[in-house]
Write a protein that holds these residues in place. Structure first.
Motif, short mmCIF file in Angstrom:
data_model
loop_
_atom_site.label_atom_id
_atom_site.label_comp_id
_atom_site.label_asym_id
_atom_site.label_seq_id
_atom_site.Cartn_x
_atom_site.Cartn_y
_atom_site.Cartn_z
N GLU A 103 99.11 -95.31 19.19
CA GLU A 103 98.41 -94.32 20.01
C GLU A 103 97.13 -94.93 20.58
O GLU A 103 96.49 -95.76 19.92
CB GLU A 103 98.07 -93.08 19.20
N SER A 104 96.76 -94.46 21.78
CA SER A 104 95.53 -94.95 22.40
C SER A 104 94.99 -93.91 23.36
O SER A 104 95.69 -92.94 23.70
CB SER A 104 95.80 -96.26 23.15
N GLY A 105 93.75 -94.12 23.78
CA GLY A 105 93.17 -93.29 24.82
C GLY A 105 92.24 -92.19 24.36
O GLY A 105 91.69 -91.46 25.18
N GLY A 106 92.06 -92.04 23.06
CA GLY A 106 91.16 -91.02 22.58
C GLY A 106 89.72 -91.30 22.91
O GLY A 106 89.37 -92.38 23.42
N GLY A 107 88.86 -90.34 22.66
CA GLY A 107 87.44 -90.53 22.93
C GLY A 107 86.67 -89.25 22.76
O GLY A 107 87.17 -88.27 22.20
N LEU A 108 85.46 -89.27 23.27
CA LEU A 108 84.56 -88.13 23.20
C LEU A 108 84.49 -87.47 24.57
O LEU A 108 84.30 -88.14 25.58
CB LEU A 108 83.17 -88.60 22.77
N VAL A 109 84.65 -86.16 24.57
CA VAL A 109 84.64 -85.42 25.82
C VAL A 109 83.91 -84.09 25.60
O VAL A 109 83.91 -83.56 24.48
CB VAL A 109 86.08 -85.20 26.34
N LYS A 110 83.32 -83.56 26.63
CA LYS A 110 82.62 -82.28 26.52
C LYS A 110 83.60 -81.13 26.64
O LYS A 110 84.70 -81.28 27.19
CB LYS A 110 81.56 -82.18 27.61
N THR A 111 83.19 -80.01 26.12
CA THR A 111 84.00 -78.79 26.22
C THR A 111 84.37 -78.53 27.68
O THR A 111 83.50 -78.59 28.56
CB THR A 111 83.25 -77.60 25.65
N GLY A 112 85.65 -78.24 27.91
CA GLY A 112 86.13 -78.02 29.25
C GLY A 112 86.62 -79.26 29.96
O GLY A 112 87.22 -79.19 31.03
N GLY A 113 86.40 -80.40 29.36
CA GLY A 113 86.79 -81.66 29.95
C GLY A 113 88.26 -81.99 29.74
O GLY A 113 89.01 -81.22 29.13
N SER A 114 88.66 -83.16 30.23
CA SER A 114 90.05 -83.60 30.16
C SER A 114 90.13 -85.00 29.57
O SER A 114 89.17 -85.78 29.65
CB SER A 114 90.68 -83.60 31.55
N LEU A 115 91.29 -85.27 29.02
CA LEU A 115 91.54 -86.59 28.43
C LEU A 115 93.04 -86.82 28.42
O LEU A 115 93.81 -85.88 28.26
CB LEU A 115 90.98 -86.63 27.01
N ARG A 116 93.42 -88.07 28.57
CA ARG A 116 94.84 -88.44 28.53
C ARG A 116 95.03 -89.48 27.44
O ARG A 116 94.36 -90.51 27.46
CB ARG A 116 95.28 -89.00 29.87
N ILE A 117 95.92 -89.20 26.52
CA ILE A 117 96.22 -90.14 25.46
C ILE A 117 97.65 -90.64 25.61
O ILE A 117 98.50 -89.97 26.23
CB ILE A 117 95.97 -89.55 24.05
#
Length: 116
Positions: free
Chosen positions: A6-20
Motif C-alpha cells: 500500500e502507498s499514498g497515505g498522508g496528512l490531510v485536513k478535514t474535507g480534503g481528498s487523498l488517493r491511496i
C-alpha cells in the motif's frame, strides 16, 4: 508468494481528498475478490470498499459510501481508493487484501491522518 504493498497515505485536513494505491505480486486483482480495509489503533480492522468476485461490481461500507471510490487497473494489477470529503473518523491505517482477507497477505498498510 503474494505480496501487497500500500502507498499514498498522508496528512490531510478535514474535507480534503487523498488517493491511496495497492500494488500486488503473486495475485491477480481481476480474478480475485479484493478490498480495502482500515484499522484504528486498539480497534478491529474493518472493511471499507471492495470488488465483488473480481468483476466490476463495487461494494462500500456505509461510513464511506458516497465519499470513497474504489478502482482497479487490470493492466498494472493495481487497486486505488479515492477518498473525498475526509473526516477525522477516517484516520486509520489502510490495507488491501482479498475479501475475505487472508492473514498472511496483510502488508504494512498506509497511514491516513485527517486533521480537524
Amino acid at each position: 508468494q503474494v505480496q501487497l504493498v500500500e502507498s499514498g497515505g498522508g496528512l490531510v485536513k478535514t474535507g480534503g481528498s487523498l488517493r491511496i494505491s495497492c500494488a500486488a505480486s503473486g495475485l491477480t486483482f481481476s480474478r480475485t475478490n479484493v478490498a480495502w480495509y482500515r484499522q484504528v489503533l486498539g480497534k478491529e480492522r474493518e472493511f471499507v470498499a471492495g470488488f465483488a468476485w473480481g468483476g466490476p461490481s463495487k461494494i462500500y461500507a456505509d461510513a464511506v459510501r458516497g465519499r470513497f471510490t474504489i478502482s482497479r487497473d487490470d493492466t498494472e494489477n493495481t487497486m486505488d481508493l479515492q477518498m473525498s470529503n475526509l473526516q477525522p473518523d477516517d484516520t486509520a491505517v489502510y490495507y488491501c487484501n482479498t475479501n475475505p482477507p487472508h492473514d498472511i497477505y496483510w502488508g504494512q498498510g498506509t497511514q491516513v491522518t485527517v486533521s480537524s
